[in-house]
Design a protein around this motif. Structure first.
Motif, mmCIF file in Angstrom:
data_model
loop_
_atom_site.group_PDB
_atom_site.id
_atom_site.type_symbol
_atom_site.label_atom_id
_atom_site.label_comp_id
_atom_site.label_asym_id
_atom_site.label_seq_id
_atom_site.Cartn_x
_atom_site.Cartn_y
_atom_site.Cartn_z
ATOM 1 N N ARG A 31 3.383 -2.032 4.921
ATOM 2 C CA ARG A 31 4.701 -2.507 4.493
ATOM 3 C C ARG A 31 5.777 -1.495 4.883
ATOM 4 N NH1 ARG A 31 5.744 -2.326 -0.300
ATOM 5 N NH2 ARG A 31 4.001 -1.064 -1.057
ATOM 6 N N VAL A 32 6.930 -2.033 5.311
ATOM 7 C CA VAL A 32 8.049 -1.183 5.720
ATOM 8 C C VAL A 32 9.328 -1.753 5.113
ATOM 9 C CG1 VAL A 32 9.268 -0.104 7.641
ATOM 10 C CG2 VAL A 32 6.862 -0.795 7.914
ATOM 11 N N ASN A 33 10.052 -0.934 4.363
ATOM 12 C CA ASN A 33 11.293 -1.359 3.710
ATOM 13 C C ASN A 33 12.399 -0.343 3.952
ATOM 14 O OD1 ASN A 33 10.480 -3.840 2.079
ATOM 15 N ND2 ASN A 33 8.946 -2.357 1.368
ATOM 16 N N ALA A 34 13.640 -0.798 3.789
ATOM 17 C CA ALA A 34 14.806 0.078 3.936
ATOM 18 C C ALA A 34 15.495 0.277 2.595
ATOM 19 C CB ALA A 34 15.799 -0.513 4.938
ATOM 20 N N ALA A 81 2.553 2.350 2.892
ATOM 21 C CA ALA A 81 3.908 1.808 2.802
ATOM 22 C C ALA A 81 4.902 2.849 3.285
ATOM 23 C CB ALA A 81 4.235 1.394 1.370
ATOM 24 N N ILE A 82 5.986 2.367 3.891
ATOM 25 C CA ILE A 82 7.009 3.232 4.470
ATOM 26 C C ILE A 82 8.372 2.822 3.924
ATOM 27 C CG2 ILE A 82 8.131 3.981 6.617
ATOM 28 C CD1 ILE A 82 5.525 3.174 8.084
ATOM 29 N N VAL A 83 9.196 3.809 3.594
ATOM 30 C CA VAL A 83 10.595 3.546 3.238
ATOM 31 C C VAL A 83 11.481 4.322 4.210
ATOM 32 C CG1 VAL A 83 12.432 3.935 1.547
ATOM 33 C CG2 VAL A 83 10.226 3.012 0.812
ATOM 34 N N VAL A 84 12.419 3.599 4.813
ATOM 35 C CA VAL A 84 13.356 4.171 5.774
ATOM 36 C C VAL A 84 14.741 4.204 5.140
ATOM 37 C CG1 VAL A 84 14.332 3.966 8.081
ATOM 38 C CG2 VAL A 84 11.994 3.159 7.650
ATOM 39 N N ASP A 120 -0.600 7.660 2.541
ATOM 40 C CA ASP A 120 -0.429 6.439 1.751
ATOM 41 C C ASP A 120 1.027 6.003 1.745
ATOM 42 O OD1 ASP A 120 -3.162 6.412 0.956
ATOM 43 O OD2 ASP A 120 -2.712 7.876 -0.612
ATOM 44 N N HIS A 121 1.920 6.950 1.496
ATOM 45 C CA HIS A 121 3.348 6.645 1.383
ATOM 46 C C HIS A 121 4.151 7.595 2.264
ATOM 47 C CE1 HIS A 121 2.678 4.771 -2.878
ATOM 48 N NE2 HIS A 121 2.330 3.972 -1.887
ATOM 49 N N LEU A 156 9.840 0.442 -3.959
ATOM 50 C CA LEU A 156 9.554 -0.122 -2.639
ATOM 51 C C LEU A 156 8.186 0.310 -2.125
ATOM 52 C CD1 LEU A 156 13.030 0.348 -0.908
ATOM 53 C CD2 LEU A 156 12.034 -1.796 -1.731
ATOM 54 N N LEU A 157 7.766 1.505 -2.472
ATOM 55 C CA LEU A 157 6.458 1.992 -2.031
ATOM 56 C C LEU A 157 5.320 1.368 -2.823
ATOM 57 C CD1 LEU A 157 7.294 5.784 -1.603
ATOM 58 C CD2 LEU A 157 6.809 4.153 0.240
ATOM 59 N N ARG A 158 5.546 1.102 -4.106
ATOM 60 C CA ARG A 158 4.465 0.640 -4.975
ATOM 61 C C ARG A 158 4.251 -0.868 -4.975
ATOM 62 N NH1 ARG A 158 5.459 0.597 -9.615
ATOM 63 N NH2 ARG A 158 7.598 1.355 -9.766
ATOM 64 N N ASN A 159 5.324 -1.644 -4.883
ATOM 65 C CA ASN A 159 5.200 -3.092 -5.042
ATOM 66 C C ASN A 159 4.636 -3.720 -3.771
ATOM 67 O OD1 ASN A 159 5.868 -5.981 -5.163
ATOM 68 N ND2 ASN A 159 6.920 -5.410 -7.053
ATOM 69 N N ARG A 160 3.447 -4.257 -3.848
ATOM 70 C CA ARG A 160 2.735 -4.717 -2.656
ATOM 71 C C ARG A 160 3.239 -6.045 -2.116
ATOM 72 N NH1 ARG A 160 -3.608 -3.021 -3.727
ATOM 73 N NH2 ARG A 160 -3.217 -0.774 -3.904
ATOM 74 N N SER A 161 4.169 -6.677 -2.817
ATOM 75 C CA SER A 161 4.729 -7.937 -2.314
ATOM 76 C C SER A 161 6.122 -7.762 -1.723
ATOM 77 C CB SER A 161 4.771 -8.979 -3.437
ATOM 78 O OG SER A 161 3.460 -9.364 -3.812
#
Length: 230
Positions: A162-165, A121-124, A72-73, A210-215
């Motif tokens: 979703r992918v965020n830094a 969702a991914i956080v880099v 999931d994350h 960043l992982l939880r917020n779907r927008s």
């Protein structure tokens, strides 16, 4: 309950994030370069298990992740400290860091592609050296700037995943910065508009957001108390 994989979860912020999500009841798996250390960190943080994975050896990553189920994350937090200058350029150190972060991170996503789903969702992890380089940051600043391109292309290729830094500044209570002289931290604090340095708890909270917020997608979030403005 979510399934969470923290790559680089045996120390620092990655470890704190693994502890946080395990404490919330999520199914957490963490990785580290050393199998024993990963297993120990898993026991100490409450994660389900720890596995050995070396981001600087990308050809071995798929096999290391063979036993991982749906994710999931995903948090890509593995780092290496590198002090490299053009005037005394260490090619091997540079290749190690570039491989670890840009190739290794990408290969983790490639290896897990069939275990990600539409709501994954991914956080880099990057870092603020990309915006404010310092002597010795030749490779660090370059690689962290490269995280921007990596996140953008992954967000397009993996959509709707979703992918965020996340770009931390000076994290005052992290093991690396705690080892610095008090006057160094005091000077950094003075130059930070918020009057305080970021903490590991601050960064953990930001990663979770960043992982939880779907927008929130393809975003580069700085956690530095406004340090760049100081």
């Amino acid at each position: 309950m979510s399934s969470v994989l923290v790559v680089g979860g045996t120390s620092g912020i990655g470890r704190e994030f693994a502890r946080f999500r395990a404490g919330r009841g999520d199914e957490v798996v963490l990785t580290g370069r050393d199998a024993h250390r990963a297993d120990t960190a898993a026991k100490e943080t409450g994660a389900l298990r720890g596995i050995a994975l070396d981001l600087s050896r990308p050809r071995e990553i798929a096999a290391a992740l063979g036993g991982i189920g749906p994710v999931d994350h995903l948090v890509l937090a593995g780092v290496a400290r590198d002090d490299n200058r053009v005037s005394a350029y260490d090619i091997e150190a540079a290749l190690n860091l570039v491989t670890l972060k840009l190739v290794g991170y990408t290969e983790v996503v490639h290896a897990l592609r069939d275990r990600l789903h539409d709501d994954s969702a991914i956080v880099v992890f990057g870092g603020q050296a990309k915006e404010r380089p310092y002597p010795g940051a030749t490779t660090v600043a370059t690689v962290n700037a490269g995280v921007r391109g990596l996140v953008h292309t992954l967000a397009v290729e993996l959509a709707p995943v979703r992918v965020n830094a996340l770009h931390p500044g000076v994290v005052g209570d992290s093991p690396y910065w705690l080892a610095k002289p008090g006057e160094v931290l005091a000077g950094l604090r003075t130059r930070t508009p918020s009057g305080r340095l970021a903490t590991m708890a601050d960064v953990v909270d930001a990663v979770d957001f960043l992982l939880r917020n779907r927008s929130v997608n393809a975003v580069e979030l700085a956690v530095d108390g406004g340090w760049l403005l100081g």
